[in-house]
Write an enzyme that holds these catalytic residues in place. Structure first.
Site, mmCIF file in Angstrom:
data_model
loop_
_atom_site.group_PDB
_atom_site.id
_atom_site.type_symbol
_atom_site.label_atom_id
_atom_site.label_comp_id
_atom_site.label_asym_id
_atom_site.label_seq_id
_atom_site.Cartn_x
_atom_site.Cartn_y
_atom_site.Cartn_z
ATOM 1 N N HIS A 7 51.919 26.671 20.693
ATOM 2 C CA HIS A 7 52.697 27.436 21.659
ATOM 3 C C HIS A 7 52.693 26.771 23.020
ATOM 4 C CE1 HIS A 7 52.342 31.291 19.060
ATOM 5 N NE2 HIS A 7 53.280 30.474 18.648
ATOM 6 N N LYS A 66 16.785 24.261 -5.691
ATOM 7 C CA LYS A 66 16.680 23.828 -4.293
ATOM 8 C C LYS A 66 17.137 22.394 -4.060
ATOM 9 C CE LYS A 66 13.056 27.229 -3.786
ATOM 10 N NZ LYS A 66 11.662 27.567 -3.541
ATOM 11 N N ASP A 102 14.596 33.593 -1.019
ATOM 12 C CA ASP A 102 13.971 32.290 -0.791
ATOM 13 C C ASP A 102 14.879 31.451 0.099
ATOM 14 O OD1 ASP A 102 13.011 29.636 -0.995
ATOM 15 O OD2 ASP A 102 12.074 30.113 -2.913
ATOM 16 N N GLU A 157 22.032 31.689 15.094
ATOM 17 C CA GLU A 157 23.314 31.083 15.445
ATOM 18 C C GLU A 157 24.229 32.087 16.117
ATOM 19 O OE1 GLU A 157 25.210 28.548 12.671
ATOM 20 O OE2 GLU A 157 27.143 28.728 13.633
#
Lengths: 410, 410, 410, 410
Positions: A405, A228, A303, A99
């Protein structure tokens, strides 16, 4: 010496099955033969997959049907400035990810943290769990079983701990649903992530339960572990390490380095991480803790599927009255990971690139005393996650400020 | 040509910052210089991390501060026999993991599935989501904003779709909490996982919302998306692909190959995956779907942190009256992954080992028609997860049977 | 004697405030005056609300600004045949509701249960909780506080138990999120529902915590209690009584009395209560347990808002091999209520109609030994809930069978 | 005329069954006979239960096996100052409860709200749901069914709406889990709570689904509705009315009337309602919304078990820059109830005390246009809940301030 192509042909001809190759050649040749077979079957070239940098034999505890390796880009962030319960000082944290911008973002957060004097971190709870499910005749037997367990915890401890040189049984929590009894065993597994240790120890304890009570084992894991899967039991009670990292960032640093204000960051955190997650029915009240957890897990041989539990994190941001004379407002930022399952021994930690990554942290292998290396790894990852939260929330807040802004400029 | 050691020294001397190296050398030299610096700072040897098999330049969209690559063992399972909505036939599925026995277990399940004639698979829902959060003055303005959105979906679509050549806006779902308004945009992002596409398109739509309503954007992601967090909204409504795989396994195959009975598997599934998960407050009613999702994600270049959503899966097992004359009982097995976020273009899919893995599946790049490659990948992973569920539950059930037999033998 | 109309006029004229009436007249006159005022302000006639059957004074601990009473129809179901840990035999259970067909449905289920020889019931866990939240400087102080608490539980017990003659502190569970520390105190509150007892005792313990640690109390309830909110912590760990009721119904009884089969009931339960609830992201895996809990709570003076936690229930249905010679299949049915908060003393239990309802059960006031009356009430309600589950699932299953039969007839 | 004692004797002698009494006498005599029977069986006096104030016949749609009524003290709070989408002005809200101090607390909050100029309130979503579950052969048929439904929504609407004069089908959302298909039908049921209307309409639509698709109905409710269970699907997507109330309270009013500061209230809300609930795995991010919902439901004849869904509420508190010249900080407070299921026709709303309570609100019977009375009731209850939140959080915050002051005084 065996010829890989010949072996591949034998698989193609049905003479050998694809998982039997290791019986006919050494690990690297078997791997090559299998890759050749797959290449031919799928009309592909898998040269890069095949270009791995370690003896295939070394990966035998980790994979079957090997054809090579996935290569995931690894970088470093840091220095990570931390004052933890098990680690102090400045460290580089390796992260592997695909990523883009993740490491840059974390690095920005770490730089802010370092400027602020570093983050605190503490493991506040520790216990790897395994929860078998038993069948009983009904609730009368269930109550009987639960009573027996609460009165015979020492027998269960003896059986469980007989299977392990390091692990310690911390406790057993019973849950009854109709004619099912779940016993959640929690262990201190020291520097190992400990899932296997916990499973083996629990299996031994289950034999006692079956022998002494009416309960009959149905499955060694009854999902109250819970491994998991996204589960409230882990988010509430923890699994592996429960670890928090926090920092107070002076208002001036927020302004100079993050180009926003503590107030704007707090607002973004409250509306997004707290209220937004609440409305989403979430167990994860954070921005992207899983990104840092996942990248650190991949780099250090954890893992990868336990990133699931690693996402059970709550990020808080609050303003604090500034300590200095200028009475600025400072930013308190924290991330609390309820169920971070890490180890520095066993699993994928022995693989070469992963072991090297642990060495960068000085955390390869068992700690002294036992458990401190895994504690330290948890604390470092927590600081990394904190940096990621800080950086992303600041980006959201400053974008907003920027457009505010612009609005004013119209 | 630049010397890596010299660059490393300049970083050590504070003359260069660690992330600035790419400005002074090509990607591989910068990577080596950074690795050298880290080695010297941490007194380590990172030779294996440095021994990656692709031009560092190729990883620039995926990583910053690169020092090399993590190598994770990759194997194959299969053939995966599938009759899907987007893919048919038999395929090899590459999986990268460090968890020993995982591929063997999945392979056993796939073999049973193939013997049973293959699994069905379908993507039943598809939509990548992004949910910005806006500030309003109060609920009166919130109601006004929600009304405007519902009446001006076409304007939002136009703005959103102007930013993308492929993506299509499927819908916008509003949620109000006090003075916060969340708009959950859902897109068909075709063969891309689509998080970036959805973010960019949503940003464009947000400008319209800010211009036309009293709402003011606080954060482009308000956590009702919800990305990389365990969240009921994903488990219930889906994110990315909602995909189911199922199979009917003849009772004889269960007996011969899994050494247990459909009834025993159903019992283990009910007590563990359904009732146990219920008691755990879980969003994951499965045994270890995340293992297969994680390993497939790593092999094929998906986002490793999105394993979190990949764990939102429900496994069902049921007995069925056998079709044959022998009136055996068969086993119906299914796994439904609510939020599997996959792509065959973009992200990590272009990296060499990952691209090769996609080629093994015949799914590298965009599908024809667009979206079918990602659908196919989702279906293949679902069948892999189904195989993993079958195999693990059978193992639990047969262990139980085994010990039951031992009991009888006493 | 004071004239109600005169008092009402004084409220209208702003001379008295609506909640000050009790200072100027006895409870019944004040109630009448307030009702007159409301009638005149809203142009209504509230004669039935005003026609309550007890001295208003008796309701002073339960209500302010009284204008009368809501009358909710009350019926009885039964006999409830139960073999519990705290109650045995056959009993009538009063239920107050406005939902037509509820009592008829529960009664049908109870009749089936009685025919099957009665239900078993057991309280498997007991503890009323209160969880204050403290502010600390950061995680370093949080860890320090948690350590202090774990080492000084006896001091906390002494302080907590000094405030109550009956309550016993069972334990204190700490949770850390950033700079917030939550301590979940659990008490055995015997026959009282115990929320007030737990709050007062916890307040005393908090003073010790504040004095001895860096922690500063922010709120006596930090929502990890968790009172009157749907929360996984209650569904997982329990609050009040965790109670299960179960029964094995012979197949012949299912056929004769419920006009369906065990298999059809099991299917409906699995698809609806287990899989459907799973997909809904639910903490309630039942059909309508809250109906029975709510109606029993209303009849017996429990806290109506705690129906919320009463809905944290899991219903299981399974087939069992028949015990008889005819080898029929029987039905195992259970309901497990994780967090049923009941008492037979205090709260609304002293009000006349509610006290009478408890007398019907023989459970008015404290039990001997203390706690057994509340245990018994929990067990009776659980059997009622089980009856409701059985009856509704059978109705769903038999409708299905009915239409299946029609299908065959076409 | 029939003698109650004689009838009671016949029940005792087994000559009549307890639910058959209405066939032998009018409703009041049958009720008395049943009460006599129960009194004799349980050796009790149920005079107060028997002293109800309406013809028993009137309760026949609401109860079976009637023995009388539960009387729950009712009071009023108010005036409730509201500017809603369906109701404006000042109103008295009747509440029935047994929890002492509740009305006083709500009243304090309402007084603050009135001083602040009243609360805004809006129903932002409306839809009563029913979700049947169908069995299919597998996912291939599931996908086929889902496709058919999405293409034939008009046929389903026609069938559904043929059963009701008021109800409108808003949409049908399909969910697939293995071989189960759930269709969540949502209706605008106008002034009725609408559960029955939705059930009947859905049953008609199911016939079409069964006729035109391979799907076979298993149960008319598949728990994705989800009725009377804590479920994320309701908290996220809503059920009945989604309604928000909010108010800005000037800082001076917070100080004078609540004896605390906006900042202290915000801190208590964040640590308790947001972070605490997050850590508890909760769907209810509020302090005690269920108290007000429950008491209003009981007073106005709503379904008491639907308090469960009424607890799915999020409370937010935030500081705002004061509007006045004195630049004080004000408090923004809101409560958003995701799934408030209310009606002003049908159910218990016709019973005498309940109908009178609705008249106090001016909301008895159907609204003009249809649906506005139920909208108004939802808005009023939301303002009541907001008042309860404000008052309790202020109490927590001011206690803290009080003890802080004591600390300073030491």
């Amino acid at each position: 010496m065996t010829d890989p192509q010949e072996l591949a042909d034998r698989v193609r001809d049905g003479d050998l099955r694809i998982h039997e190759l290791e019986a006919h050649a050494d690990a690297d040749v078997a791997c090559e033969a299998r890759r050749l077979f797959v290449e031919q079957e799928t009309d592909t070239e898998l040269g890069t997959i095949g270009d791995y940098s370690f003896p295939a034999e070394q990966a035998e505890p980790n994979i079957e049907n090997m054809i090579g390796a996935a290569q995931v880009p690894m970088g470093v962030v840091g220095p990570v400035a931390v004052a933890g319960g098990a680690i102090d000082g400045e460290h580089y944290l390796p992260l592997a990810t695909t990523e883009g911008a993740l490491l840059a973002s974390v690095n920005r957060g770490l730089s802010v943290i370092a400027t602020a004097g570093g983050a605190d971190a503490r493991v506040t709870k520790n216990g790897m769990t395994r929860a078998p499910v038993f069948r009983v005749d009904g609730v009368a037997e269930a109550a009987e079983t639960v009573d027996w367990v609460s009165e015979n915890i020492d027998s269960l401890r003896e059986a469980a701990e007989s299977t392990t040189s390091h692990g310690e049984l911390l406790g057993v929590e019973p849950y009854v649903v109709g004619d099912s009894v779940y016993l959640r065993f929690a262990y201190d597994t020291k520097d190992a992530m400990g899932m296997n240790m916990a499973t083996i120890a629990t299996e031994a304890a289950c034999e006692i339960v079956e022998r002494e009570t009416p309960a009959s084992l149905v499955a060694l894991s009854g999902n109250l572990c819970s491994d998991k899967k996204p589960a409230a039991i882990n988010a509430v009670e923890g699994r592996g390490r429960s670890v928090t990292a926090d920092v107070v960032v002076p208002g001036a640093v927020v302004a100079d380095r993050l180009h926003t204000t503590p107030e704007a960051i707090v607002e973004a955190n409250t509306r997004k991480n707290l209220v937004g997650s609440a409305k989403a029915g979430s167990l994860g009240f954070n921005a992207h803790a899983a990104n840092v957890v996942g990248a650190a897990f991949l780099a250090t041989g954890q893992d990868e599927a336990q990133v699931v539990e690693g996402a059970n994190a709550i990020t808080t941001m609050d303003t604090r009255e500034g300590a200095g004379e200028d009475s600025t407002t400072d930013l308190y930022a924290s991330v609390s990971l309820a169920s971070l399952e890490v180890g520095t021994v066993g699993g994928g930690t022995k693989l070469p690139t992963q072991a090297e990554a642990l060495e960068v942290l000085g955390l390869r292998g068992g700690g002294d005393p036992a458990g401190t290396n895994a504690d330290a790894l948890a604390e470092i990852i927590a600081v990394g996650a904190l940096a990621g939260e800080l950086s992303l929330l600041a980006a959201l807040a400053s974008n907003h400020l920027a457009s505010a802004h612009e609005d004013l400029g119209r």
